[in-house]
Every structure is written in C-alpha cells, then in structure tokens.
Design a protein around this motif. Structure first.
Motif, PDB file in Angstrom:
ATOM      1  N   MET A 168       1.911  20.908 -32.198  1.00  0.00           N
ATOM      2  CA  MET A 168       3.211  21.409 -32.639  1.00  0.00           C
ATOM      3  C   MET A 168       3.034  22.864 -33.047  1.00  0.00           C
ATOM      4  O   MET A 168       2.072  23.218 -33.739  1.00  0.00           O
ATOM      5  CB  MET A 168       3.748  20.589 -33.808  1.00  0.00           C
ATOM      6  CG  MET A 168       3.985  19.114 -33.481  1.00  0.00           C
ATOM      7  SD  MET A 168       5.214  18.858 -32.167  1.00  0.00           S
ATOM      8  CE  MET A 168       6.702  19.422 -32.997  1.00  0.00           C
ATOM      9  N   ALA A 169       3.958  23.701 -32.637  1.00  0.00           N
ATOM     10  CA  ALA A 169       3.855  25.135 -32.911  1.00  0.00           C
ATOM     11  C   ALA A 169       3.670  25.400 -34.394  1.00  0.00           C
ATOM     12  O   ALA A 169       4.420  24.894 -35.226  1.00  0.00           O
ATOM     13  CB  ALA A 169       5.105  25.852 -32.401  1.00  0.00           C
ATOM     14  N   GLY A 170       2.655  26.192 -34.730  1.00  0.00           N
ATOM     15  CA  GLY A 170       2.367  26.552 -36.111  1.00  0.00           C
ATOM     16  C   GLY A 170       1.283  25.726 -36.763  1.00  0.00           C
ATOM     17  O   GLY A 170       0.739  26.123 -37.801  1.00  0.00           O
ATOM     18  N   ASP A 171       0.944  24.562 -36.193  1.00  0.00           N
ATOM     19  CA  ASP A 171      -0.086  23.699 -36.773  1.00  0.00           C
ATOM     20  C   ASP A 171      -1.486  24.130 -36.344  1.00  0.00           C
ATOM     21  O   ASP A 171      -1.667  24.742 -35.284  1.00  0.00           O
ATOM     22  CB  ASP A 171       0.129  22.242 -36.354  1.00  0.00           C
ATOM     23  CG  ASP A 171       1.339  21.612 -37.029  1.00  0.00           C
ATOM     24  OD1 ASP A 171       1.970  22.284 -37.867  1.00  0.00           O
ATOM     25  OD2 ASP A 171       1.655  20.449 -36.717  1.00  0.00           O
ATOM     26  N   VAL A 172      -2.473  23.774 -37.174  1.00  0.00           N
ATOM     27  CA  VAL A 172      -3.875  24.109 -36.899  1.00  0.00           C
ATOM     28  C   VAL A 172      -4.732  22.868 -37.131  1.00  0.00           C
ATOM     29  O   VAL A 172      -4.510  22.123 -38.087  1.00  0.00           O
ATOM     30  CB  VAL A 172      -4.370  25.244 -37.827  1.00  0.00           C
ATOM     31  CG1 VAL A 172      -5.870  25.482 -37.638  1.00  0.00           C
ATOM     32  CG2 VAL A 172      -3.598  26.539 -37.565  1.00  0.00           C
ATOM     33  N   ILE A 173      -5.695  22.662 -36.247  1.00  0.00           N
ATOM     34  CA  ILE A 173      -6.708  21.629 -36.458  1.00  0.00           C
ATOM     35  C   ILE A 173      -8.063  22.324 -36.543  1.00  0.00           C
ATOM     36  O   ILE A 173      -8.398  23.164 -35.707  1.00  0.00           O
ATOM     37  CB  ILE A 173      -6.702  20.567 -35.327  1.00  0.00           C
ATOM     38  CG1 ILE A 173      -7.852  19.564 -35.514  1.00  0.00           C
ATOM     39  CG2 ILE A 173      -6.770  21.198 -33.962  1.00  0.00           C
ATOM     40  CD1 ILE A 173      -7.707  18.665 -36.698  1.00  0.00           C
ATOM     41  N   MET A 174      -8.847  21.985 -37.595  1.00  0.00           N
ATOM     42  CA  MET A 174     -10.192  22.541 -37.781  1.00  0.00           C
ATOM     43  C   MET A 174     -11.182  21.391 -37.828  1.00  0.00           C
ATOM     44  O   MET A 174     -10.908  20.352 -38.446  1.00  0.00           O
ATOM     45  CB  MET A 174     -10.256  23.365 -39.065  1.00  0.00           C
ATOM     46  CG  MET A 174      -9.235  24.485 -39.119  1.00  0.00           C
ATOM     47  SD  MET A 174      -9.363  25.513 -40.614  1.00  0.00           S
ATOM     48  CE  MET A 174     -10.770  26.508 -40.176  1.00  0.00           C
ATOM     49  N   TYR A 175     -12.352  21.591 -37.196  1.00  0.00           N
ATOM     50  CA  TYR A 175     -13.335  20.511 -37.114  1.00  0.00           C
ATOM     51  C   TYR A 175     -14.712  21.093 -36.858  1.00  0.00           C
ATOM     52  O   TYR A 175     -14.859  22.272 -36.505  1.00  0.00           O
ATOM     53  CB  TYR A 175     -12.954  19.526 -36.001  1.00  0.00           C
ATOM     54  CG  TYR A 175     -12.725  20.171 -34.655  1.00  0.00           C
ATOM     55  CD1 TYR A 175     -13.762  20.322 -33.739  1.00  0.00           C
ATOM     56  CD2 TYR A 175     -11.460  20.638 -34.292  1.00  0.00           C
ATOM     57  CE1 TYR A 175     -13.559  20.908 -32.505  1.00  0.00           C
ATOM     58  CE2 TYR A 175     -11.243  21.235 -33.066  1.00  0.00           C
ATOM     59  CZ  TYR A 175     -12.293  21.365 -32.178  1.00  0.00           C
ATOM     60  OH  TYR A 175     -12.092  21.970 -30.956  1.00  0.00           O
ATOM     61  N   THR A 176     -15.739  20.261 -37.038  1.00  0.00           N
ATOM     62  CA  THR A 176     -17.102  20.705 -36.767  1.00  0.00           C
ATOM     63  C   THR A 176     -17.333  20.770 -35.257  1.00  0.00           C
ATOM     64  O   THR A 176     -16.705  20.036 -34.492  1.00  0.00           O
ATOM     65  CB  THR A 176     -18.129  19.759 -37.394  1.00  0.00           C
ATOM     66  OG1 THR A 176     -17.945  18.445 -36.837  1.00  0.00           O
ATOM     67  CG2 THR A 176     -17.971  19.700 -38.897  1.00  0.00           C
ATOM     68  N   ALA A 177     -18.216  21.657 -34.839  1.00  0.00           N
ATOM     69  CA  ALA A 177     -18.456  21.848 -33.408  1.00  0.00           C
ATOM     70  C   ALA A 177     -19.513  20.901 -32.855  1.00  0.00           C
ATOM     71  O   ALA A 177     -19.803  20.934 -31.657  1.00  0.00           O
ATOM     72  CB  ALA A 177     -18.873  23.295 -33.147  1.00  0.00           C
ATOM     73  N   ASP A 178     -20.065  20.039 -33.692  1.00  0.00           N
ATOM     74  CA  ASP A 178     -21.156  19.166 -33.258  1.00  0.00           C
ATOM     75  C   ASP A 178     -20.638  17.807 -32.818  1.00  0.00           C
ATOM     76  O   ASP A 178     -19.438  17.596 -32.654  1.00  0.00           O
ATOM     77  CB  ASP A 178     -22.196  19.030 -34.366  1.00  0.00           C
ATOM     78  CG  ASP A 178     -21.574  18.484 -35.657  1.00  0.00           C
ATOM     79  OD1 ASP A 178     -20.439  17.952 -35.615  1.00  0.00           O
ATOM     80  OD2 ASP A 178     -22.223  18.605 -36.724  1.00  0.00           O
ATOM     81  N   ASP A 179     -21.579  16.848 -32.642  1.00  0.00           N
ATOM     82  CA  ASP A 179     -21.183  15.544 -32.118  1.00  0.00           C
ATOM     83  C   ASP A 179     -20.466  14.671 -33.144  1.00  0.00           C
ATOM     84  O   ASP A 179     -20.114  13.528 -32.847  1.00  0.00           O
ATOM     85  CB  ASP A 179     -22.392  14.793 -31.536  1.00  0.00           C
ATOM     86  CG  ASP A 179     -23.514  14.591 -32.544  1.00  0.00           C
ATOM     87  OD1 ASP A 179     -23.291  14.848 -33.753  1.00  0.00           O
ATOM     88  OD2 ASP A 179     -24.613  14.171 -32.135  1.00  0.00           O
TER      89      ASP A 179
END
Length: 402
Positions: free
Chosen positions: A143-154
């Motif tokens: 959805m426009a304006g939303d952000v998801i952040m997460y670790t780059a690993d497995d």
C-alpha cells in the motif's frame, strides 16, 4: 524493543502520498532496464551520471529516517551504513521465488532491508504480494506509503508474487554494518565530479543527459541489434499517448543502424506530438521530454488552477510530419504491444485521455523548471557539507545559510 526469531517491522503511512507520487515521477522518467526480467530501476549513481543528481534530494531525508528506524528496532544504534538505495519497478511478468537478500557471496555484507511501497495493490497493479516463508506477518499487501523492514539473512526468506497487471513501484534500501560498503563516499565523489566548477558559482544545466541506449532497450538481449523490442522511454511516452518528432530534419534510420546513430537522434532536440497536434516547444532530448510528461501527470490537478489564459504553442501535424512520426515509432517501438503490456495500465491511460489538455501541459513546462531549480539549489547548498563529512545527510537550514 525485544527482537523475535523473525524480526521485522511494518511502518504504515510512513511516506505521504504526494512524496510517493514524487518518487514515482522520478522512477518513471529516469529508470533503466533492471536486474531481473521485466524489472526497471533507478539508482542514485545513475541519477548523478545522467545530470539528474538533483532528484536525489527528495530521497535523502527518507534514507536518514529509515536508517534511524532500523538502528532503533534492530538494536544497532550508530552502526549502520546505507549499502544501496534505488527506485524499482516490477512490471507484468516480474516475480521472485523464495530467497534471502544476502543469498550470494557478493551480498553477504547486507544486514537489513527496507522496502517502501510507492503505489498500491489492486489500485495501481495486481499481483506482487510479498510473502515471508516463516514468522509473522506472513503476507504483506503493498500500500502506498507503507514500509516493511527485515533482516537480510535466512531469518527473512521471502518471495514476491508475479505481477499480473500494472507497475509495482518501490524505494528499496539495504543497510550494512560494514563501513567499506557505504555508498555515500562513492556518490559524493561522483557528485563532486558532476558539479565541478558549479558548486561555488551557479546552478549547472538542469537538462538530463541520457546514458547509452543499451541501458534503455528492452528486452536487453536485443540491444545489440535493435531488431525487436523497444526503447523504454519511447515506450512510456507511447502508452501515455505521445509520439516524438525531431526538431531538425534527420537522416533516415533503419533497423540496421548502429546504437550510436540511434542514441544520437534520441539525444538530440525533439518535439512532442499527440493525436493530430504538434507541441512546438523544443525538448533537449528524449529524457527531457519524458520528464515533462511524467511531471505533468504528477502535478496535473495543481497545474490546472494556475494556467488559465495560457496559450500553448500547438500546431496541426502535416501529412509529412505524420509520416516521420510513424517512421520513428517503427524504429524505436518495434514491439508496441510489449510496451503496452509492461507500462500500459488501463485506468491511468483512461484518466490521461480524459484530463489531458495542451494548456495545462504548456504550464507544466515552466513549473518543471521551477521544481528542478529548487532541487538543484538544495543540492548545491548540501554538497560542501557532504564532502566534509563524507556522508549524505539533511543539513539544518541554519547551517546551509552560514
């Protein structure tokens, strides 16, 4: 905040809708062929190389805010560097299976990712839902304006469904704890070279300079011969109802022409045509023309209130001009249908045809110049601070005035 086995953070309405539209404008008017099939991207280094460095200014405060959020949430204050910043479009047919973002030896420096959605599922595109293999939330509907952040690993193995229709646009960043992968010093070096001689005196040219046509030809494996496919800049103009016409008489091009000859024409002065009308204002090159059209779309409703009484410089196209327009289209759009599949979205095209008028478009030319000059001034005021610190950041207004 305690970190779970699958740490991830969702930020709703992190970006304003107008900021999303501004970044969408930058992506659609500057992007090149991307790193995966049916994907198109704009990196900060590409903006600098094509004399569009000013377009990094709306992105800078977003980078800072996202880095602060990542350091706070993942418990690594003052440890992170921005490894990559880019605008990315996924068009019809694009997808990616289960993977982690550090799944190649040359990507092991990546620690965290942030994906900012600039448009919305089921409104601007269909498909493209983000899935995590384990943990919660399992599914992310863009959805426009939303952000998801997460670790780059497995811990954050994920996939993205195939795009069925439209264009899914994101601002994507990766963060690293390893300072040697910090993108800022490289960008500052490129900026210093690009702005050499202008930083302490005046604004540099505001007109974009296209890169090699190989960067804009889709599919990329046809760029050596140009026998099929299309130039993505001409493709975007086409699906929005515009054609190009050379400002000066040109030599006849054919499918066997070299990339140099093709690039020479698209890098030269052009006029825009729409239906049976020719807009007589000269554009420096194809990128300049495309930026104007995309800017018009972004600012359409604000512009309508400003341009009453304006007389656009528009003339009917002659039969000779129509023939030349069709000939150029056959050179640069050998597969119009493919361009329409990738960039054509029925709702956007319908709205464009209903709303378009030359008066408003003529007013957009002046407004675009004002917008670019404003960004350039901000960039030139910031660059000395960036060079001193070897870091790209927002400088307080008081410091800029010193």
């Amino acid at each position: 905040m305690s970190i779970t086995k699958h740490p991830r953070l969702i930020l709703h309405n992190f970006l304003s809708l107008d900021l999303c539209k501004e970044l969408e404008f930058i992506q659609k008017s500057c992007c090149t062929v991307g790193y995966r099939p049916n994907v198109f991207s704009t990196t900060l280094s590409h903006l600098i190389a094509t004399n569009c460095a000013h377009f990094i200014m709306p992105i800078i405060p977003i980078r800072e805010r996202l880095r602060e959020k990542a350091e706070e949430y993942f418990g690594c204050q003052y440890e992170l560097f921005v490894e990559f910043t880019g605008l990315i479009s996924w068009c019809k047919g694009a997808s990616i299976g289960w993977h982690s973002d550090d799944n190649r030896p040359y990507l092991k420096q990546r620690d965290f990712a942030a994906v900012c959605y600039l448009n919305s599922y089921d409104v601007d595109f269909k498909g493209g839902i983000f899935h995590f293999k384990d943990g919660e939330p399992a599914d992310i509907v863009p959805m426009a304006g939303d952000v998801i952040m997460y670790t780059a690993d497995d811990q954050s193995i994920h996939s993205v469904d195939e795009i069925i229709e439209g264009e899914r646009i994101t601002l994507t960043l990766w963060f690293s704890r390893d300072a040697s992968y910090d993108e800022d010093p490289k960008l500052i070096s490129s900026l210093s070279q690009a702005l050499l001689g202008f930083v302490d005196s005046k604004l540099h040219s505001y007109l974009p300079m296209p890169g090699s046509i190989n960067m804009y030809w889709f599919p990329p494996d046809e760029a050596s011969s140009f026998l099929s496919g299309f130039d993505i800049r001409c493709g975007r103009l086409h699906v929005l109802g515009f054609d190009i016409y050379p400002f000066q008489e040109t030599c006849h091009l054919s499918a066997s022409d070299s990339s140099y000859n093709l690039l020479e024409l698209l890098s030269g002065p052009l006029l825009l045509a729409r239906e049976s009308k020719l807009f007589e204002t000269q554009f420096r090159n194809i990128m300049h023309a495309l930026q104007m059209v995309e800017f018009y779309l972004w600012k359409l409703f604000n512009l309508k209130a400003k341009v009453k009484g304006t007389t656009p410089n528009v003339t009917p196209t002659s039969q000779t001009q129509k023939t030349e327009i069709d000939r150029l289209k056959s050179v640069f759009l050998k597969d119009c249908q493919l361009a329409e599949v990738l960039f054509g979205h029925s709702r956007t095209i319908k709205d464009m045809e209903y709303e378009f008028d030359w008066v408003t478009f003529s007013g957009a030319v002046h407004e675009w110049e004002c917008y670019v000059f404003k960004l350039q001034k901000e960039l030139l005021l910031h660059i000395s601070h960036w060079r001193t610190n070897q870091s790209i950041f927002c400088v307080p207004i008081g410091d800029l005035e010193d």
